[in-house]
Structure formats: C-alpha cells, structure tokens
Write a protein that holds these residues in place. Sequence first.
Motif, PDB file in Angstrom:
ATOM      1  N   VAL A  10       0.864  -1.206  -0.062  1.00 21.15           N
ATOM      2  CA  VAL A  10      -0.023   0.002   0.029  1.00 21.15           C
ATOM      3  C   VAL A  10       0.970   1.060  -0.115  1.00 21.15           C
ATOM      4  CG1 VAL A  10      -1.662   1.131   1.309  1.00 21.15           C
ATOM      5  CG2 VAL A  10      -1.933  -0.972   1.027  1.00 21.15           C
ATOM      6  N   VAL A  11       2.009   1.310   0.959  1.00 27.07           N
ATOM      7  CA  VAL A  11       2.765   2.467   0.863  1.00 27.07           C
ATOM      8  C   VAL A  11       3.702   2.755  -0.590  1.00 27.07           C
ATOM      9  CG1 VAL A  11       4.901   3.232   2.038  1.00 27.07           C
ATOM     10  CG2 VAL A  11       2.984   2.222   3.356  1.00 27.07           C
ATOM     11  N   GLY A  12       3.816   1.489  -1.177  1.00 23.38           N
ATOM     12  CA  GLY A  12       4.833   1.643  -2.430  1.00 23.38           C
ATOM     13  C   GLY A  12       3.768   2.254  -3.316  1.00 23.38           C
ATOM     14  N   ALA A  13       2.295   1.894  -3.405  1.00 24.50           N
ATOM     15  CA  ALA A  13       1.454   2.120  -4.384  1.00 24.50           C
ATOM     16  C   ALA A  13       1.287   3.734  -3.987  1.00 24.50           C
ATOM     17  CB  ALA A  13       0.322   1.562  -4.463  1.00 24.50           C
ATOM     18  N   ALA A  14       1.118   4.188  -2.922  1.00 25.56           N
ATOM     19  CA  ALA A  14       0.968   5.464  -2.527  1.00 25.56           C
ATOM     20  C   ALA A  14       2.301   6.348  -3.032  1.00 25.56           C
ATOM     21  CB  ALA A  14       0.639   5.609  -1.148  1.00 25.56           C
ATOM     22  N   VAL A  15       3.325   5.983  -2.794  1.00 22.40           N
ATOM     23  CA  VAL A  15       4.619   6.763  -3.047  1.00 22.40           C
ATOM     24  C   VAL A  15       4.573   6.539  -4.502  1.00 22.40           C
ATOM     25  CG1 VAL A  15       7.049   6.597  -3.093  1.00 22.40           C
ATOM     26  CG2 VAL A  15       6.087   6.035  -0.841  1.00 22.40           C
ATOM     27  N   VAL A  48       7.116  -0.949 -10.930  1.00 25.43           N
ATOM     28  CA  VAL A  48       5.894  -1.591 -10.672  1.00 25.43           C
ATOM     29  C   VAL A  48       5.910  -2.994  -9.948  1.00 25.43           C
ATOM     30  CG1 VAL A  48       3.865  -2.391 -11.733  1.00 25.43           C
ATOM     31  CG2 VAL A  48       4.869  -0.404 -12.644  1.00 25.43           C
ATOM     32  N   SER A  49       6.696  -3.666 -10.547  1.00 24.71           N
ATOM     33  CA  SER A  49       7.216  -5.051  -9.674  1.00 24.71           C
ATOM     34  C   SER A  49       7.567  -4.959  -8.219  1.00 24.71           C
ATOM     35  CB  SER A  49       8.354  -5.655 -10.626  1.00 24.71           C
ATOM     36  OG  SER A  49       7.893  -6.205 -11.916  1.00 24.71           O
ATOM     37  N   ASN A  50       8.361  -3.926  -8.099  1.00 25.60           N
ATOM     38  CA  ASN A  50       8.754  -3.540  -6.672  1.00 25.60           C
ATOM     39  C   ASN A  50       7.706  -3.245  -5.654  1.00 25.60           C
ATOM     40  OD1 ASN A  50       9.415  -1.795  -4.311  1.00 25.60           O
ATOM     41  ND2 ASN A  50      11.412  -2.306  -5.289  1.00 25.60           N
ATOM     42  N   VAL A  51       6.514  -2.690  -6.132  1.00 23.40           N
ATOM     43  CA  VAL A  51       5.477  -2.369  -5.231  1.00 23.40           C
ATOM     44  C   VAL A  51       4.842  -3.846  -4.669  1.00 23.40           C
ATOM     45  CG1 VAL A  51       2.905  -1.613  -5.239  1.00 23.40           C
ATOM     46  CG2 VAL A  51       4.859  -0.363  -6.661  1.00 23.40           C
ATOM     47  N   PRO A 102      14.007   2.422 -10.978  1.00 22.76           N
ATOM     48  CA  PRO A 102      14.189   2.375  -9.472  1.00 22.76           C
ATOM     49  C   PRO A 102      12.743   1.994  -8.906  1.00 22.76           C
ATOM     50  CG  PRO A 102      14.015   4.728 -10.306  1.00 22.76           C
ATOM     51  CD  PRO A 102      14.033   3.883 -11.554  1.00 22.76           C
ATOM     52  N   GLY A 103      12.880   1.692  -7.585  1.00 25.31           N
ATOM     53  CA  GLY A 103      11.568   1.292  -6.897  1.00 25.31           C
ATOM     54  C   GLY A 103      11.079   2.644  -6.668  1.00 25.31           C
ATOM     55  N   PRO A 104       9.677   2.440  -5.967  1.00 28.34           N
ATOM     56  CA  PRO A 104       9.042   3.854  -5.742  1.00 28.34           C
ATOM     57  C   PRO A 104       9.712   4.822  -4.734  1.00 28.34           C
ATOM     58  CG  PRO A 104       7.594   2.026  -5.633  1.00 28.34           C
ATOM     59  CD  PRO A 104       8.902   1.278  -5.805  1.00 28.34           C
ATOM     60  N   ARG A 105      10.211   4.132  -3.763  1.00 27.70           N
ATOM     61  CA  ARG A 105      10.894   5.157  -2.736  1.00 27.70           C
ATOM     62  C   ARG A 105      12.183   5.609  -3.309  1.00 27.70           C
ATOM     63  NH1 ARG A 105       8.534   0.689  -1.550  1.00 27.70           N
ATOM     64  NH2 ARG A 105       7.016   0.457   0.293  1.00 27.70           N
ATOM     65  N   ASP A 106      12.998   4.965  -3.948  1.00 33.18           N
ATOM     66  CA  ASP A 106      14.289   5.433  -4.850  1.00 33.18           C
ATOM     67  C   ASP A 106      13.866   6.624  -5.790  1.00 33.18           C
ATOM     68  OD1 ASP A 106      16.431   4.044  -3.066  1.00 33.18           O
ATOM     69  OD2 ASP A 106      16.135   2.429  -4.243  1.00 33.18           O
ATOM     70  N   GLY A 107      12.841   6.387  -6.514  1.00 30.90           N
ATOM     71  CA  GLY A 107      12.543   6.867  -7.518  1.00 30.90           C
ATOM     72  C   GLY A 107      11.969   8.447  -6.914  1.00 30.90           C
TER      73      GLY A 107
END
Length: 222
Positions: free
Chosen positions: A64-69, A85-88, A136-141
């Motif tokens: 959920v947090v990954g999608a929100a980020v 997207v896969s990271n989420v 990158p993953g959502p947080r790194d991006g």
Amino acid sequence: MSITSGLRAPHPTRRLCQLYAGLALYGASAALVVRGGLGLEPWGVLHQGLAELTGLSMGVVAIVVGAAVLLLWIPIRQRPGLGTVSNVFAVGLAIDATLALVPEVHGLPVRIALLVAGIVLNGVATGLYIAARFGPGPRDGLMTGLHRLTGRSVRLVRTAIEVAVVATGFALGGSVGVGTVAYTLAIGPLAQLFLRVFAVPAADNGSTVVAAGSPEGAILRR
C-alpha cells in the motif's frame, strides 16, 4: 523510461532474473531484520508502525505504501519502469512469506545474526535489482525525482525523506534501534559493492558503466 523499454536493452533474460531475484531477496532480508528485533530500516519502521495501527500485515502495508509513493511520482514527472511496478508487489509478498516461515527468536546472539544477515542480504538484493536496469523502486524514485526537481543533493533529499519516515513510523509504534543505525551506515557501501558484482554488460563491448545522470547512478551516491 516506459514499463516495457527495459526489455529492449541487452541481456533481457538475465536482467529479468536479476530483477525478480533481487526483489524477492529484498523482501526476505527486510523480514529477517524484523525478526532480529533490534530496530528496522527507515521504511520498515513506517511499515511496522502502520501495521500496528491498521492490523494489516507488514507485507500488505509495504504494498500500500509503495503504491501511494508511486502516486507521488505524478506531480514530479517521474516515469516508472517494469522494476518500479514489480517492486510495489514483489517486496511486500516476500516480506509476508518470509515472516510466515521464520519464527520469532530469542537470545541476543541469534537476533544479532539475523540483523547482520538481513542487512547484508539487503545490500545483495539492492545490487541485483538496481543492476538489472528496469527502473528504481517507488521510494528510490521519489528520492531521485525530488533531487532533480529541487536541485538539492541526493544525500540531503534522502536524509529528509528518511527522517520524516522514521519519525512517523516511530510515532505509530515502529521499532527504532541499533539496527536502524547499522542499516543506515552499511547499506550504501554494500549496495555499491554488489551493484558492481551483479552489473550486466550494457553493450556487446562488455561495458558495465552506470550513467552518471541515471537514477541508478543517483541511488549509488546516497
């Protein structure tokens, strides 16, 4: 970068294997740090705090947090890749699967061993999935996007984000401790080391250089 653009780069099969092995190992390593019980990595503090608040599993919260980020990428005009997207989803699923398999432990030596194993494996996982060059993953991006948008250094942006994340997670009941400090100090050098270990040749000449202006290059300068 579009979601499918990475598939047109050299060595797609090897890079896909690296991507998903890295994401699975990332989630597993995060779960080992949880089982160590000596303090979590910054985003893990937030995930644990939200899990305590909502009653959801840490893996579901991570998704959920990954999608929100990822939604925050829209105003800063970041474009996701397949790895983003896969990271989420993959990391959260791996967290819950590993927590289900690894029981809670007692005794300081075992807890320290789990913490160290989790941090080292997290470095391996980071090197694997970043070297795959699928984005990158959502947080790194979020970090690299704010760096580009504000002109502030990657280190400053990363620090500001992670201080806010840790403070919020701690206020919600997330675990902060020696593990949090150890992770913060160790993950940068470990990621740099393992990115070089798992670097995929970018062209037929065998080059494995990461572009200085790429998200991957910015992540390595954290």
